[in-house]
Design a protein around this motif. Structure first.
Motif, short mmCIF file in Angstrom:
data_model
loop_
_atom_site.label_atom_id
_atom_site.label_comp_id
_atom_site.label_asym_id
_atom_site.label_seq_id
_atom_site.Cartn_x
_atom_site.Cartn_y
_atom_site.Cartn_z
N ALA A 7 -9.48 -6.47 5.50
CA ALA A 7 -9.85 -5.35 4.63
C ALA A 7 -8.77 -5.01 3.62
O ALA A 7 -9.03 -4.29 2.66
CB ALA A 7 -10.19 -4.13 5.48
N ASP A 8 -7.53 -5.50 3.81
CA ASP A 8 -6.48 -5.25 2.82
C ASP A 8 -6.54 -6.25 1.67
O ASP A 8 -5.67 -6.23 0.79
CB ASP A 8 -5.10 -5.25 3.47
N GLN A 63 0.86 -1.20 0.00
CA GLN A 63 0.00 0.00 0.00
C GLN A 63 0.89 1.24 0.00
O GLN A 63 1.78 1.37 0.84
CB GLN A 63 -0.90 -0.02 1.24
N SER A 87 -8.98 -2.44 -6.21
CA SER A 87 -9.95 -1.36 -6.39
C SER A 87 -11.30 -1.80 -5.83
O SER A 87 -11.87 -2.80 -6.27
CB SER A 87 -10.11 -1.03 -7.88
N PRO A 88 -11.83 -1.05 -4.84
CA PRO A 88 -11.21 0.06 -4.12
C PRO A 88 -10.29 -0.49 -3.03
O PRO A 88 -10.50 -1.61 -2.55
CB PRO A 88 -12.41 0.78 -3.49
N SER A 106 -14.28 -5.14 -8.46
CA SER A 106 -14.63 -5.68 -7.14
C SER A 106 -13.58 -6.60 -6.56
O SER A 106 -13.88 -7.41 -5.68
CB SER A 106 -15.98 -6.42 -7.21
N ASN A 166 -8.48 -0.94 0.72
CA ASN A 166 -8.72 -0.81 2.17
C ASN A 166 -10.19 -0.88 2.56
O ASN A 166 -10.54 -0.61 3.70
CB ASN A 166 -8.13 0.50 2.71
N ARG A 167 -11.07 -1.27 1.65
CA ARG A 167 -12.48 -1.41 2.01
C ARG A 167 -13.03 -2.71 1.46
O ARG A 167 -14.19 -2.80 1.05
CB ARG A 167 -13.29 -0.22 1.47
N ILE A 168 -12.20 -3.73 1.41
CA ILE A 168 -12.59 -4.99 0.79
C ILE A 168 -13.38 -5.82 1.79
O ILE A 168 -12.92 -6.07 2.91
CB ILE A 168 -11.34 -5.74 0.30
N PRO A 169 -14.61 -6.27 1.44
CA PRO A 169 -15.41 -7.08 2.35
C PRO A 169 -14.68 -8.37 2.74
O PRO A 169 -13.76 -8.81 2.05
CB PRO A 169 -16.68 -7.38 1.54
N THR A 170 -15.11 -8.97 3.83
CA THR A 170 -14.38 -10.10 4.41
C THR A 170 -15.25 -11.32 4.65
O THR A 170 -14.91 -12.17 5.47
CB THR A 170 -13.75 -9.66 5.75
#
Length: 409
Positions: free
Chosen positions: A322-323, A79, A215-216, A363, A218-222
């Motif tokens: 989230a990463d 990052q 993309s995007p 996504s 730091n907001r990746i679902p888990t």
């Protein structure tokens, strides 16, 4: 007259000191186009090993040739802040698996490095063999000393440097050591993909690096059942078996297993995660080209087609972060007597553990993966004995069972 001139000089100096700076408040131009982005990383490479790989020269006996190559693989996430002044991330790195000898069956310390940000499956592994678990991701920052520079580099290239630190290292057999890395980076149009190689050095590994933009960031679902963990992925994998100084390979050979140390294999297939979070897949393996280790009997399978189920690591708390990193357990679902999947006969339920990094627009439904361990009922959660990576490529939102092409992640 002199007094007036001095006053004018002083007044002019004060005016310059109090005038607003035309550059004040303007953002600092980043040194390269990939600053401000996050990337999944795939590393592959080799280094010489003084102990020969069996199968490399059986015409002269089981010892083979000196200088056999040891494979290296790594996957991770990196990052970059907007000006690249801050670089963070995490890395799982496998250089030779569990190699602990360089000079024969009872030799001294070896060259292997198996490392990751954290340890998983510790309780399950130590119930059989005290390895301290297997490497895995934890979603945190484990990079220090990061920098990006262009000055002095070849035209069009930038120099990326960082040090990867590890919470899991060589199965607790030796103290953990940081891994400094330096790469020449070549950008591509839009900086969605970056490629590079390690800077030449007498002590550094020889690696290639491919980076795919997230993309995007730091907001990746888990959660399984939500993107990126939903739908169908095609999978392609490559793997190199460790040399004979790898503990797992050495034990297999001593037990008469039909295995070739230092071998190469591939796999292709698919995996699907439904909206209910249930995952299943199919992999077709091809390895060793029917080559036998000296002294082994029978004919090893050249191709093995296995179905499997998959879930996020159920033993160690959060297993997706989230990463974009995650840790998974896959279990072969063929019967132990199924002739199309000889791997299923290995003390069922047999399977493997992987760690993955999501990437891709829009996504993050592609992924890089590496095998971190093997599982069966007799020896659960042991080192893999090989260095392997897989690439997952999104094949559409077929998340409702997809009976014709099972699989994902």
């Amino acid at each position: 007259m002199k007094r007036q001139l001095l006053f004018l000089i002083l007044a002019g100096g004060l005016a310059l000191m109090t005038a607003p700076n035309a550059n004040a408040g303007k953002p600092v131009k980043p040194p390269v186009g990939y600053c401000g982005n996050n990337y999944a990383m795939l590393m592959t490479g080799y280094e010489p090993n003084q102990l020969p790989a069996s199968g490399s020269g059986n015409i002269f006996g089981p010892g083979g040739f000196n200088g056999a190559l040891t494979a290296i693989v790594g996957i991770g996430v990196i990052q970059f802040s907007k000006d690249c002044s801050t670089i963070s991330g995490e890395l799982i790195y496998n250089d030779g698996d569990l190699q602990f000898r360089d000079d024969g069956p009872m030799g001294g310390p070896g060259v292997g490095v198996s490392a990751g940000p954290a340890a998983c499956y510790s309780a399950q592994a130590e119930a059989i063999i005290p390895f301290g678990g297997l490497p895995c991701f934890d979603g945190g920052n484990h990079f220090t000393g990061g920098s990006v520079t262009t000055a002095g580099e070849p035209p069009g290239l930038s120099l990326l440097q960082f040090t990867a630190n590890f919470g899991f290292y060589d199965f607790n057999l030796v103290p953990a050591a940081p891994l400094p890395l330096a790469f020449n980076i070549q950008e591509t149009n839009g900086d969605t993909t970056l490629v590079g190689n390690t800077v030449p050095s007498p002590t550094a590994p020889v690696l290639t690096l491919t980076m795919q933009q997230q993309s995007p960031p730091n907001r990746i679902p888990t959660t399984f059942g939500k993107a990126p963990y939903v739908g169908n992925d095609a999978i392609t994998c490559t793997g190199n078996g460790a040399n004979e100084d790898d503990l797992i390979v050495a034990v297999q050979i001593l037990l008469g297993a039909e295995t070739v140390a230092g071998s190469y294999g591939t796999a292709v297939g698919s995996v699907n995660i439904g909206l209910n979070g249930q995952a299943s897949g199919l992999l077709s393996f091809n390895s060793n080209d029917n080559l036998l280790v000296s002294g082994a009997t029978g004919t090893p399978p050249n191709n093995s087609d296995c179905t499997f189920s998959e879930q996020l690591d159920p033993f160690d708390g959060p297993a997706a972060f989230a990463d974009g990193t995650s840790n998974l357990v896959s279990t072969i679902t063929n019967s132990a007597t199924d002739p199309t999947c000889t791997n299923a006969a290995n003390a069922p339920p047999a399977g493997f553990t992987t760690s993955q990094v999501a990437w891709g627009s829009p996504s993050n439904q592609n992924a890089y993966a590496t095998v971190t361990g093997l599982t069966d009922s007799q020896f659960p959660f042991v080192p893999p004995g090989e260095m392997s990576t897989c690439t997952h490529l999104f094949d559409g939102p077929k998340a409702n069972g997809n009976q014709n092409n099972p699989g994902h992640q």
